[in-house]
Design an enzyme around this catalytic site. Structure first.
Site, PDB file in Angstrom:
ATOM      1  N   CYS A  17       0.820  -1.229   0.000  1.00 40.96           N
ATOM      2  CA  CYS A  17       0.000   0.000   0.000  1.00 40.96           C
ATOM      3  C   CYS A  17       0.850   1.275   0.000  1.00 40.96           C
ATOM      4  O   CYS A  17       0.353   2.352  -0.333  1.00 40.96           O
ATOM      5  CB  CYS A  17      -0.940   0.002   1.195  1.00 40.96           C
ATOM      6  SG  CYS A  17      -2.118  -1.357   1.125  1.00 40.96           S
ATOM      7  N   HIS A  19      -3.424   7.542   1.895  1.00 41.51           N
ATOM      8  CA  HIS A  19      -3.772   6.195   1.443  1.00 41.51           C
ATOM      9  C   HIS A  19      -5.159   5.883   1.993  1.00 41.51           C
ATOM     10  O   HIS A  19      -5.452   6.133   3.159  1.00 41.51           O
ATOM     11  CB  HIS A  19      -2.735   5.192   1.947  1.00 41.51           C
ATOM     12  CG  HIS A  19      -3.161   3.767   1.765  1.00 41.51           C
ATOM     13  ND1 HIS A  19      -3.617   3.292   0.569  1.00 41.51           N
ATOM     14  CD2 HIS A  19      -3.223   2.729   2.646  1.00 41.51           C
ATOM     15  CE1 HIS A  19      -3.940   2.018   0.700  1.00 41.51           C
ATOM     16  NE2 HIS A  19      -3.708   1.651   1.951  1.00 41.51           N
ATOM     17  N   ASN A  31     -10.034  -0.039  -0.528  1.00 38.09           N
ATOM     18  CA  ASN A  31      -8.570   0.019  -0.439  1.00 38.09           C
ATOM     19  C   ASN A  31      -7.968  -0.587  -1.708  1.00 38.09           C
ATOM     20  O   ASN A  31      -7.998  -1.798  -1.895  1.00 38.09           O
ATOM     21  CB  ASN A  31      -8.109  -0.752   0.803  1.00 38.09           C
ATOM     22  CG  ASN A  31      -6.606  -0.649   1.026  1.00 38.09           C
ATOM     23  OD1 ASN A  31      -5.862  -0.242   0.138  1.00 38.09           O
ATOM     24  ND2 ASN A  31      -6.159  -1.043   2.207  1.00 38.09           N
TER      25      ASN A  31
HETATM   26  O1  UT7 Z   1      -3.797  -0.793   3.479  1.00 35.66           O
HETATM   27  C1  UT7 Z   1      -2.996  -1.356   4.450  1.00 35.66           C
HETATM   28  C2  UT7 Z   1      -3.400  -0.883   5.732  1.00 35.66           C
HETATM   29  N1  UT7 Z   1      -4.623  -1.524   6.150  1.00 35.66           N
HETATM   30  C3  UT7 Z   1      -5.316  -0.978   7.094  1.00 35.66           C
HETATM   31  O2  UT7 Z   1      -4.972   0.078   7.537  1.00 35.66           O
HETATM   32  C4  UT7 Z   1      -6.489  -1.723   7.636  1.00 35.66           C
HETATM   33  C5  UT7 Z   1      -6.487  -1.573   9.104  1.00 35.66           C
HETATM   34  N2  UT7 Z   1      -7.545  -2.257   9.822  1.00 35.66           N
HETATM   35  C6  UT7 Z   1      -8.859  -1.910   9.718  1.00 35.66           C
HETATM   36  O3  UT7 Z   1      -9.222  -1.080   8.905  1.00 35.66           O
HETATM   37  C7  UT7 Z   1      -9.831  -2.520  10.695  1.00 35.66           C
HETATM   38  O4  UT7 Z   1      -9.132  -3.179  11.705  1.00 35.66           O
HETATM   39  C8  UT7 Z   1     -10.823  -3.496  10.045  1.00 35.66           C
HETATM   40  C9  UT7 Z   1     -11.813  -2.719   9.204  1.00 35.66           C
HETATM   41  C10 UT7 Z   1     -10.094  -4.508   9.210  1.00 35.66           C
HETATM   42  C11 UT7 Z   1     -11.628  -4.232  11.132  1.00 35.66           C
HETATM   43  O5  UT7 Z   1     -12.275  -3.316  11.997  1.00 35.66           O
HETATM   44  P1  UT7 Z   1     -12.191  -3.528  13.574  1.00 35.66           P
HETATM   45  O6  UT7 Z   1     -13.001  -2.469  14.174  1.00 35.66           O
HETATM   46  O7  UT7 Z   1     -10.732  -3.575  13.927  1.00 35.66           O
HETATM   47  O8  UT7 Z   1     -12.932  -4.900  13.774  1.00 35.66           O
HETATM   48  P2  UT7 Z   1     -12.341  -6.285  14.330  1.00 35.66           P
HETATM   49  O9  UT7 Z   1     -11.376  -6.895  13.379  1.00 35.66           O
HETATM   50  O10 UT7 Z   1     -11.915  -6.114  15.737  1.00 35.66           O
HETATM   51  O11 UT7 Z   1     -13.666  -7.145  14.344  1.00 35.66           O
HETATM   52  C12 UT7 Z   1     -14.761  -6.824  15.177  1.00 35.66           C
HETATM   53  C13 UT7 Z   1     -15.855  -7.849  14.974  1.00 35.66           C
HETATM   54  C14 UT7 Z   1     -15.354  -9.278  15.085  1.00 35.66           C
HETATM   55  O12 UT7 Z   1     -16.361 -10.023  15.711  1.00 35.66           O
HETATM   56  P3  UT7 Z   1     -16.267 -10.377  17.275  1.00 35.66           P
HETATM   57  O13 UT7 Z   1     -15.001 -11.160  17.432  1.00 35.66           O
HETATM   58  O14 UT7 Z   1     -16.220  -9.074  17.972  1.00 35.66           O
HETATM   59  O15 UT7 Z   1     -17.502 -11.164  17.502  1.00 35.66           O
HETATM   60  C15 UT7 Z   1     -15.212  -9.737  13.654  1.00 35.66           C
HETATM   61  O16 UT7 Z   1     -15.360 -11.132  13.507  1.00 35.66           O
HETATM   62  O17 UT7 Z   1     -16.368  -7.732  13.628  1.00 35.66           O
HETATM   63  C16 UT7 Z   1     -16.338  -9.009  12.995  1.00 35.66           C
HETATM   64  N3  UT7 Z   1     -16.151  -8.801  11.561  1.00 35.66           N
HETATM   65  C17 UT7 Z   1     -17.173  -8.549  10.723  1.00 35.66           C
HETATM   66  N4  UT7 Z   1     -18.489  -8.435  10.925  1.00 35.66           N
HETATM   67  C18 UT7 Z   1     -19.255  -8.171   9.857  1.00 35.66           C
HETATM   68  C19 UT7 Z   1     -14.982  -8.787  10.855  1.00 35.66           C
HETATM   69  N5  UT7 Z   1     -15.247  -8.539   9.560  1.00 35.66           N
HETATM   70  C20 UT7 Z   1     -16.580  -8.382   9.456  1.00 35.66           C
HETATM   71  C21 UT7 Z   1     -17.431  -8.114   8.385  1.00 35.66           C
HETATM   72  N6  UT7 Z   1     -18.756  -8.021   8.638  1.00 35.66           N
HETATM   73  N7  UT7 Z   1     -16.999  -7.911   7.131  1.00 35.66           N
END
Ligand code: UT7
Length: 324
Positions: A115, A251, A281
Site C-alpha cells: 500500500c 492512502h 482500499n
Molecule cells: O492498506 C494497508 C493498511 N490496512 C489498514 O490500515 C487496515 C487496518 N484495519 C482496519 O481497517 C480494521 O481493523 C478493520 C476494518 C479490518 C476491522 O475493523 P475492527 O473495528 O478492527 O474490527 P475487528 O477486526 O476487531 O472485528 C470486530 C468484529 C469481530 O467479531 P467479534 O469477534 O467481535 O464477535 C469480527 O469477527 O467484527 C467481525 N467482523 C465482521 N463483521 C461483519 C470482521 N469482519 C466483518 C465483516 N462483517 N466484514
C-alpha cells in the site's frame, strides 16, 4: 548542469466499470452494509472483470495522465510501477505497460511496497530524475487485489479492490524552494518484523498463489501510530504545521484512520481528499486515484501544497510533500 527537481505535470486514473456494493457482498459472506460503513467508511468498490490485468488498468491510467500532462508517450524515458499484484512473477508489469504505450527506449521496472508502493515509486523516480539521467517519468500505482482476496473471508474481502492511478513527473532545472512547484520532501520507512500482520500466505519461492491475510486490529493500531509519526516528521522537517497543508491525500484504507490523522494534525476535513467510500482500499493505486480525482474536479490547483502518506504490508510506510 545545475540542480534538478521533479515536477508533477499531470495525473490520470482508471477504474474498472464493475461496481460491487456492500449489499452485494452481504449476499456472499456474513456481513452487512452497516458493519462495513461503520468500521471502514466503504460503500462500494470496483472489481476488474476476469481476464483484465493489472497492466491493462495501469496502461489506461498512464494514457490518461500523459494526455493531461500534454506529454507524448515517446517522451517518457522512465516508468516506475508500484504493484503487489503484477501480471506475472516476471517480467515486471511496468515493461508490459511500456510495450502497451509503444515505448521502446528508456527503462521500466516495478516497485513492491504494497500500500506504500506509490509513495516509494514516486520517491525512486524523483531521485532518478534529480540525478539527471532521466527526463520524463511515468509513476503508476496499479492493483488487481480482487485476485489475491479470499472471497470467503469476510474480514478482508470487504476491504480491498482494483484500480490504477498515474502521474507524469518531469525533471526541471533549478533548486527551487518550498514555495516552488515540485516534489519537496519524502520520508520512507519499513520494519520487516511486522511481516505477519499483513501478507499473502504463498508466493513463487514458497509455491502456490496464496491469499491476503491480515490482523486488522493490529494493522489499524500500527497505521495510526506510524502514519502519525511520518506526518509529524514531514511537518517538523519542513517547519510546517497542519494549517500550511492545502490538501491531504492519504492512502485510502479506512475512513477512521483518515479522520484520526485529520484530528491529530488539525487538518480541516474539507482539505482531506477521501475516496475510500467508493474505491475501498486499492493498495498502491489509492493515492494516485484520490489525487487525480481532486485534480480533475478542480480542488487541487497549481501551487497547492499536498501531503500524502501510506502504510502497507511489511510494514512499509512514509510521507511526502509536493507542491502541485
Ligand atoms: O492498506 C494497508 C493498511 N490496512 C489498514 O490500515 C487496515 C487496518 N484495519 C482496519 O481497517 C480494521 O481493523 C478493520 C476494518 C479490518 C476491522 O475493523 P475492527 O473495528 O478492527 O474490527 P475487528 O477486526 O476487531 O472485528 C470486530 C468484529 C469481530 O467479531 P467479534 O469477534 O467481535 O464477535 C469480527 O469477527 O467484527 C467481525 N467482523 C465482521 N463483521 C461483519 C470482521 N469482519 C466483518 C465483516 N462483517 N466484514
Amino acid at each position: 548542469m545545475g540542480k534538478l527537481r521533479s515536477i508533477i505535470t499531470g495525473s490520470g486514473s482508471y477504474l474498472p466499470p464493475n461496481i460491487v456494493t456492500n449489499a452485494e457482498l452481504a449476499k456472499k459472506v456474513d456481513t452487512t452494509d452497516e458493519w462495513i460503513v461503520a468500521r471502514t467508511g466503504i460503500k462500494e468498490r470496483r472489481i476488474a472483470d476476469e481476464g483484465v490485468l493489472t497492466s491493462d488498468l495501469a496502461t489506461f491510467a498512464a494514457q490518461n495522465a500523459l494526455k493531461n500532462a500534454g506529454v507524448d508517450a515517446s517522451e517518457i524515458d522512465l516508468i516506475v510501477l508500484a504493484t503487489a499484484t503484477p501480471n506475472r512473477t516476471f517480467p515486471a508489469t511496468a515493461t508490459t505497460v511500456q510495450a502497451n504505450l509503444g515505448i521502446t527506449t528508456g527503462c521500466a521496472f516495478d516497485v513492491q511496497a504494497v500500500c506504500s508502493g506509490f509513495l516509494y515509486a514516486l520517491t525512486v523516480a524523483d531521485n532518478m530524475l534529480q540525478c539527471g539521467n532521466f527526463k520524463k517519468a511515468l509513476v503508476i500505482g496499479a492493483e488487481t487485489f480482487s485476485r489475491i482476496i479470499d472471497w470467503k473471508d469476510r474480514s478482508t474481502c470487504v476491504l480491498f479492490a482494483d484500480g490504477a492511478g498515474a502521474v507524469v513527473v518531469e525533471a526541471s532545472e533549478g533548486e527551487g524552494t518550498i514555495a516552488d512547484r515540485g516534489i519537496l520532501y519524502s520520508h520512507l520507512r519499513s520494519d520487516g518484523r511486522y511481516e505477519d500482520k499483513l501478507y499473502v500466505d504463498a508466493g513463487p519461492s514458497q509455491g502456490g498463489d496464496g491469499y491476503l491475510k491480515m490482523q486488522g486490529k493490529e494493522v489499524f493500531r500500527h497505521a495510526v501510530s506510524k502514519i502519525g509519526s511520518a506526518i509529524e516528521q514531514a511537518l517538523e522537517d519542513n517547519g510546517l504545521t497542519g494549517e500550511d497543508i492545502d490538501w491531504f491525500v492519504p492512502h485510502q484504507a479506512n475512513k477512521r484512520i483518515l479522520d484520526a490523522m485529520a484530528r491529530k494534525f488539525s487538518l480541516d476535513t474539507s482539505k482531506v481528499v477521501e475516496t475510500v467510500h467508493k474505491h475501498a482500499n486499492t493498495s498502491a493505486a489509492s493515492i494516485p486515484l484520490a489525487l487525480h480525482e481532486a485534480v480533475g474536479d478542480g480542488r487541487i490547483k497549481k501551487g497547492d501544497l499536498v501531503l500524502i502518506e501510506a502504510l502497507g504490508g511489511g510494514f512499509t510506510w512514509g510521507s511526502m510533500l509536493f507542491r502541485w
